[in-house]
Enzyme design. Sequence first.
Site, PDB file in Angstrom:
ATOM      1  CG  ASP A  70      -1.918   1.018   1.328  1.00 36.65           C
ATOM      2  OD1 ASP A  70      -2.962   0.839   0.688  1.00 36.65           O
ATOM      3  OD2 ASP A  70      -1.674   2.043   2.008  1.00 36.65           O
ATOM      4  CD  GLU A  85      -2.563   1.679  -3.460  1.00 34.93           C
ATOM      5  OE1 GLU A  85      -3.668   2.208  -3.600  1.00 34.93           O
ATOM      6  OE2 GLU A  85      -1.756   2.031  -2.579  1.00 34.93           O
TER       7      GLU A  85
END
Lengths: 665, 665
Positions: free
Chosen positions: A383, A412
């Site tokens: 993330d 990401e």
Amino acid sequence: MDQPQQDGRRRVVIESVSPEIDGGRFPAKRTVGDRVRVEADIFTDGHDLIAAVLLSWTEDSQSWTEQPMRSLVNDRWMGEFEVTELGRYRYTIEAWVDHWETWCHDLEKRIGANTDTDIDYLIGANLIDEAADRSKEPHRQHLRDQAEFLRTETDSETRRAHATGAALNELMLRYPDRRFATRLDRELALVVDPVRARFSSWYELFPRSTSPEAARAGTLADCEARLPYIAQMGFNVVYLPPIHPVGLAFRKGKNNSVTAQPGDVGSPWAIGSAEGGHKAVHPDLGTIEDFRRLVRRAADLGLQTALDIAFQVAPDHPYVEEHDEWFRKRPDGTIQYAENPPKKYQDIYPFDFETPKWFELWKELKSVFTFWIDEGVRIFRVDNPHTKAFSFWEWCITEIKREWPETLFLSEAFTRPKIMYRLAKLGFSQSYTYFPWRNTKHELTSYLTELTQTPVREFFRANQWPNTPDILTEFLQIGSRAAFMIRFLLAATLGANYGIYGPPFELLEGRPVRPGSEEYLDSEKYQIRHWDLERPDSLHEFIALVNRTRNENAALQSDWSLEFHPVDNDQLICYSKRSEDPANLIVVVINLDPHHTQSGFVELPLDRWGVEEDRPYQANDLLTGSHYVWNGRRNWVQLNPDSVPGHIFRIRRRLRVETDFEYFL
Amino acid sequence: MDQPQQDGRRRVVIESVSPEIDGGRFPAKRTVGDRVRVEADIFTDGHDLIAAVLLSWTEDSQSWTEQPMRSLVNDRWMGEFEVTELGRYRYTIEAWVDHWETWCHDLEKRIGANTDTDIDYLIGANLIDEAADRSKEPHRQHLRDQAEFLRTETDSETRRAHATGAALNELMLRYPDRRFATRLDRELALVVDPVRARFSSWYELFPRSTSPEAARAGTLADCEARLPYIAQMGFNVVYLPPIHPVGLAFRKGKNNSVTAQPGDVGSPWAIGSAEGGHKAVHPDLGTIEDFRRLVRRAADLGLQTALDIAFQVAPDHPYVEEHDEWFRKRPDGTIQYAENPPKKYQDIYPFDFETPKWFELWKELKSVFTFWIDEGVRIFRVDNPHTKAFSFWEWCITEIKREWPETLFLSEAFTRPKIMYRLAKLGFSQSYTYFPWRNTKHELTSYLTELTQTPVREFFRANQWPNTPDILTEFLQIGSRAAFMIRFLLAATLGANYGIYGPPFELLEGRPVRPGSEEYLDSEKYQIRHWDLERPDSLHEFIALVNRTRNENAALQSDWSLEFHPVDNDQLICYSKRSEDPANLIVVVINLDPHHTQSGFVELPLDRWGVEEDRPYQANDLLTGSHYVWNGRRNWVQLNPDSVPGHIFRIRRRLRVETDFEYFL
């Protein structure tokens, strides 16, 4: 005036090596079984011929293997080696002036002009004797005999035949004079990943929304029960958002409201509470045993489990108490929460990568990965990696892949292009892309060409997502089945790596939290949802069909052969992918307009494909089962978005009888 | 698991630096007075702002100078420094996370949202105190006072104004926190040459053909007498083929016949005889004193003398006896002559760059240059450098330019493109090009764009020649005055560096030795010629006019601004060059067809030039003196090859009254 450090007799130049990323600063990426094609400009002064070898090195063998390189055109040379093992390879190039080959080449010209003389053969004999000095028995004596023969043979034709014969040349090539060889002044690196790095089909879902009963929240056991549904759709990676305890302090409520109501479950990315942090399982989801069972069950179904790693903490994460030196302090002694002024995210504390204890922090973060590796996870979706120090990622991924080279990391980072590329260079195996926002033919063509047909592809592996829990695009907010099918077909055929966030995707969920927002209404990020998977309009059968097509056609399992083809209608996009071994040629045509039937002529490069212009060939639509007999470069296509908005054609050439085709070669 | 060598808190990334040649392996090239623009991608993780400086270093100062860099777009940063001295510069980049600027930026957003709090100002005060620790008096106390003010001021508006004031910010920018700055991991080099490297007009002639009397050969004294003629034509470099004793052994006769007749003078490139070698003057030409006088006289006329250095010897060159170890031996003990089988060049011995005595050879060859440097020569045209070891050139040119940084080397390597570029990277100041064989608009546009608008220009400086003693192109064999004028105009306006081989050029000499050959009939390479410089069709007045135009228009003295513009006729080519200081804009239109009048519309990018579309502007033809008033982007041009086949327009904007123009800015 000092003598140069290098021997001045090294006359060959090696430059412009490919693949080479930032002058060798970063490794290129390949997957197991690939043939690695290495090219370079190699030349010397004057008219002498040269020889070059490609050297490759693996950690396992701890030795260099040589492959001859061959000249292409314009001083470009090429060599190949196959990568058969996971992990790091190194490669470099060595090249030298080849006096033997030069002699042979010149001799043939002399013979052609009938100007070969005794002295020419004496020169050759001397070269053979020098090779003999470098050789081993039995070659040594054999070479000596050859030299003597050239010196003494008086019959001109016999001597010519002997000097230019393949046997002598083959032997001589075994013992080249490499005293003054030039070695490329650097070793380049290659990271060899599992095939899954190049070909993967991801399905993301929230375990807490998998309960079959509306009355209770889902658990890892429920999620496990959902796996057959996912496997039947043909996916091979099941990706779970964070499964850790969720913070209580400043917990967000439904639809991201600032204050949670009793019973609100909070965001899984607000990680950590008294119940544990990044190495714990949320008690509501189950136990670590439940997780292990889920991973095993997934593996049995051909699914790899991917975990989300988000390096940030809720205020009640154990780290905050145990390691407050990892966080930035405000002058009042409190810890600095996440901010994007004037917005405040008080439920999240970022780590301070400028802490004097940075290396302790790095080691702990790495241990989060290794904890889950020990639990059987080999794929991590990371993330927001772009909000953590770049040097941390290079160190962490390199260290982990040294021990577990089968591990994959998906970046990401929906951020600026150079940052996304840098993260890929640093080691991320795959990356999210701007695909969700590329809608027109021009946008898709230019972006996918950049990703797959430029040196970017050496380090950046795209993973194409039509939606994520954070991204409900305007296009999908149309909400029509056609819109979802279009974006799904694009993702699954443009991207050998792609993923969807379900069940919202297959259930055509298109309602935003408010107009102009890309956030879902009643987003699973902040609340538990219950989904009716049996709805008749679900795309799950269609998805299964497309994934089966991907699994059965090697052409769709890599992006490097992607090529766009002209269509005389801007609403129709056409492209192809090919594979050599096994031979497979796929042509995709998609109607980008979810509202209207569109038609046009597609134009295919039959000549480059080796398909005869004047013989019919077959285009089999793998989605509908329809067989079309096509002729020539230009063929008519019409697509109605209300049925299936795209074709995935497998092209077969040499039409014999209706039931007998030969696959494209 | 070792701690990384670099401090993990260095969060800024610097990549994709420009100029940078082969990852910093070779220096970029500039000339004295240039502003060097350096760009790089610079960014960090997260949302913090960054600062960057460009560092430059000269041998003289032995210290680094810093210039701030500024952000352009898409994470690209730019900085500049001026190069005021000859020789080598180094440059590199340093960048860091700027917590102060980040704080200011965030504070302004907080103030805008009216969410600034006491704690925000305390954080700023702490940053100021840290800067105070790094600062010197009187700034230190001043900064402490500022910090105290932010901590104690209670009036919100006063505090806001103070915190965001320019005075405080300016002081803070002087004391940035660079503890965790990232320094580019390499220093890049720049070679600064005299302006002549960028802007030069060469005239080549054979001294032995300069006799005013047909009965005798020309001498250096005759050549000296020819200098005013050359200077009047506006050239600034006079280039002499080798002036050394010419070998007798295997001497070539007229028109390159294999056996010389009595009285044949041989090729100046067959260097050396009992009368001396590369450091001697041919007795027939005169003495070293004559040479010195010629160089001085040339200098008085504004001409630099360029000598031809050809590293090869005739069989009777003194080197052959004195240093037979510098040559390759054949098995019969003779020295290997030059060959391109089946052709033999027995009048030439190449040096053996693989000799064990290679460094002695290198030193001797370098001493040839320094011998002539001592005699006042600073420009060398190097014959066939691509048939000598590359590493020799890098060493030799670097060594010479270290002591005489004003020295220039022109590479005469008409060979494959990557070899030509490599020689330029290794140090050659200028290079011959494929210009002689680029005739069509498409060929000229694509080639000149490659040379001037890609990174090639960082190291490769083109010198455009319409003819040389080896190259009488097919185009010039047409023999018409128009053909010579076309090629001359192209060379002199496309190439800030260009040259001609005269008098054959200005006298329209177009007869080849035989059809299909690019060799001149009765080439001066093998015999003495006498030329009638007074012929009425001579181009010398035209050449003088064009050179005057070059000398008076800064735009024509560099190639970097070259830009091609559309013309709706493939026989007309249009391009422009601009300079900023002094402001100067030149538009050239040339009729590429030597046989017919051609006309068409040229289309100019007025918007980018800041010329209003709706106001007339003036195009003054510097060749004919004609003034045209143009309007808008598209304007009509017609060129008759029988008068002047080209325009060189100076563009002036802002037409006020007929006699009052303001130069283009």
